[in-house]
Write an enzyme that holds these catalytic residues in place. Structure first.
Site, PDB file in Angstrom:
ATOM      1  N   SER A  92       0.825  -1.208   0.000  1.00  0.00           N
ATOM      2  CA  SER A  92       0.000   0.000   0.000  1.00  0.00           C
ATOM      3  C   SER A  92       0.862   1.263   0.000  1.00  0.00           C
ATOM      4  O   SER A  92       2.034   1.245   0.384  1.00  0.00           O
ATOM      5  CB  SER A  92      -0.913   0.018   1.229  1.00  0.00           C
TER       6      SER A  92
HETATM    7  C1  LIG Z   1      -3.086  -4.095  -0.681  1.00  0.00           C
HETATM    8  S1  LIG Z   1      -2.414  -5.683  -0.377  1.00  0.00           S
HETATM    9  C2  LIG Z   1      -1.932  -5.556   1.301  1.00  0.00           C
HETATM   10  C3  LIG Z   1      -0.744  -4.746   1.570  1.00  0.00           C
HETATM   11  C4  LIG Z   1      -0.053  -5.184   2.832  1.00  0.00           C
HETATM   12  N1  LIG Z   1      -0.818  -4.917   4.018  1.00  0.00           N
HETATM   13  C5  LIG Z   1       1.328  -4.619   2.902  1.00  0.00           C
HETATM   14  O1  LIG Z   1       1.667  -3.931   3.874  1.00  0.00           O
HETATM   15  O2  LIG Z   1       2.110  -4.901   1.973  1.00  0.00           O
HETATM   16  C6  LIG Z   1      -3.819  -6.753  -0.116  1.00  0.00           C
HETATM   17  C7  LIG Z   1      -3.415  -8.183   0.194  1.00  0.00           C
HETATM   18  O3  LIG Z   1      -4.573  -8.893   0.630  1.00  0.00           O
HETATM   19  C8  LIG Z   1      -4.440 -10.226   0.201  1.00  0.00           C
HETATM   20  N2  LIG Z   1      -5.754 -10.878   0.277  1.00  0.00           N
HETATM   21  C9  LIG Z   1      -6.818 -10.741  -0.544  1.00  0.00           C
HETATM   22  N3  LIG Z   1      -7.842 -11.511  -0.126  1.00  0.00           N
HETATM   23  C10 LIG Z   1      -7.414 -12.150   0.998  1.00  0.00           C
HETATM   24  C11 LIG Z   1      -8.016 -13.092   1.876  1.00  0.00           C
HETATM   25  N4  LIG Z   1      -9.275 -13.533   1.700  1.00  0.00           N
HETATM   26  N5  LIG Z   1      -7.288 -13.533   2.931  1.00  0.00           N
HETATM   27  C12 LIG Z   1      -6.011 -13.096   3.120  1.00  0.00           C
HETATM   28  N6  LIG Z   1      -5.382 -12.225   2.311  1.00  0.00           N
HETATM   29  C13 LIG Z   1      -6.078 -11.750   1.255  1.00  0.00           C
HETATM   30  C14 LIG Z   1      -3.886 -10.065  -1.207  1.00  0.00           C
HETATM   31  O4  LIG Z   1      -3.330 -11.254  -1.697  1.00  0.00           O
HETATM   32  C15 LIG Z   1      -2.858  -8.937  -1.005  1.00  0.00           C
HETATM   33  O5  LIG Z   1      -1.589  -9.441  -0.735  1.00  0.00           O
END
Ligand SMILES: C[S@@+](CC[C@H](N)C(=O)[O-])C[C@H]1O[C@@H](n2cnc3c(N)ncnc32)[C@H](O)[C@@H]1O
Length: 242
Positions: A92
């Site tokens: 992000s």
């Molecule tokens: C915007 S990124 C998060 C950024 C992260 N917090 C960072 O600091 O790098 C969103 C993440 O949520 C994960 N994601 C999406 N759906 C999910 C789920 N149902 N359970 C766990 N992770 C999930 C995606 O694979 C992705 O890596």
């Protein structure tokens, strides 16, 4: 031809290394934090949220974001932008990480759950604020890579699990704070159950294909949920078969 190829390869390697070694990551990071502070001050004033939480800015000043970014994007690590981390996912934008951390009002010793580990950067910022973090990532390669990065940096208080984070982490619940870093149409009911009384949850809620509202949900002492939307944002969607 062979000798000149070897010379060129050698030069490329030397220049590549010099760029990484010679870079003053800390100055770049502090400059980024200065610009985030200015932006946060005006947003927090506009929204009537009180003062900027200095603990958030201190945490951002300590976490080496360049360590969470893939090598081909490392040079942009301290630009205030989301960056690709592979598998169609992103780390992000630092301003959003700061703002969500401010909204969470984390105190040392808080137990925090995160849906969406991604690179592990947001978890590291929360750990720097004194939280113990349980974080779940649905893409196995990302969970593995985040675990490795966090381990190498010595973040022992962050537990990373590969799986569908929609269900939360019942064995570690209840949580003082919950942060969802991917977009969904609604707050997962299991996460509301795992939020303790007096706890706060922050999540982008709305159409995952378009713009969402950053929502803050507080569970009052009476167990009642009170939610408010704070800012339009754009996140990658929550995936999985919930
Ligand atoms: C915007 S990124 C998060 C950024 C992260 N917090 C960072 O600091 O790098 C969103 C993440 O949520 C994960 N994601 C999406 N759906 C999910 C789920 N149902 N359970 C766990 N992770 C999930 C995606 O694979 C992705 O890596």
């Amino acid at each position: 031809v062979r000798a000149s190829s070897i010379l060129i390869l050698g030069l490329v390697l030397i220049l590549g290394t010099t760029e990484a070694v010679g870079r003053d990551w800390e100055s770049e990071r502090l400059e980024l934090v200065r610009s985030i502070r200015a932006r946060m001050e005006s947003l927090v004033a506009d929204l009537g949220l009180g003062a900027v939480d200095q603990h958030v800015l201190d945490a951002l000043s300590r976490v080496p974001r360049h360590a969470f970014v893939p090598p081909d994007h490392r040079a942009s690590a301290y630009l205030d932008r989301p960056l690709p981390i592979g598998h169609g996912q992103t780390i992000s934008q630092p301003f959003i990480v700061a703002f969500m951390s401010q909204l969470l009002q984390v105190s040392p010793g808080d137990r925090v759950y995160e849906l969406g580990t991604g690179s592990g950067y947001q978890a590291a910022v929360l750990a720097e604020m004194g939280a113990e973090v349980w974080t779940v990532e649905i893409v196995e390669a990302l969970a593995r890579s985040a675990r490795k990065t966090l381990g190498a940096l010595g973040y022992g208080g962050i537990h990373v699990r590969h799986g569908d984070g929609y269900a939360g982490w019942p064995e570690a619940a209840p949580f003082d704070r919950i942060i969802v870093t991917a977009a969904g149409e609604e707050v997962p009911p299991s996460l509301l159950d795992q939020l303790r009384v007096g706890g706060i949850l922050v999540m982008p809620v709305g159409d995952p294909a378009s713009v969402q509202e950053l929502m803050v949900v507080e569970k009052g002492d009476d167990g009642e949920l009170r939610s408010r939307s704070v800012l339009p944002v754009r996140f990658v969607p929550i995936t999985g078969d919930h």
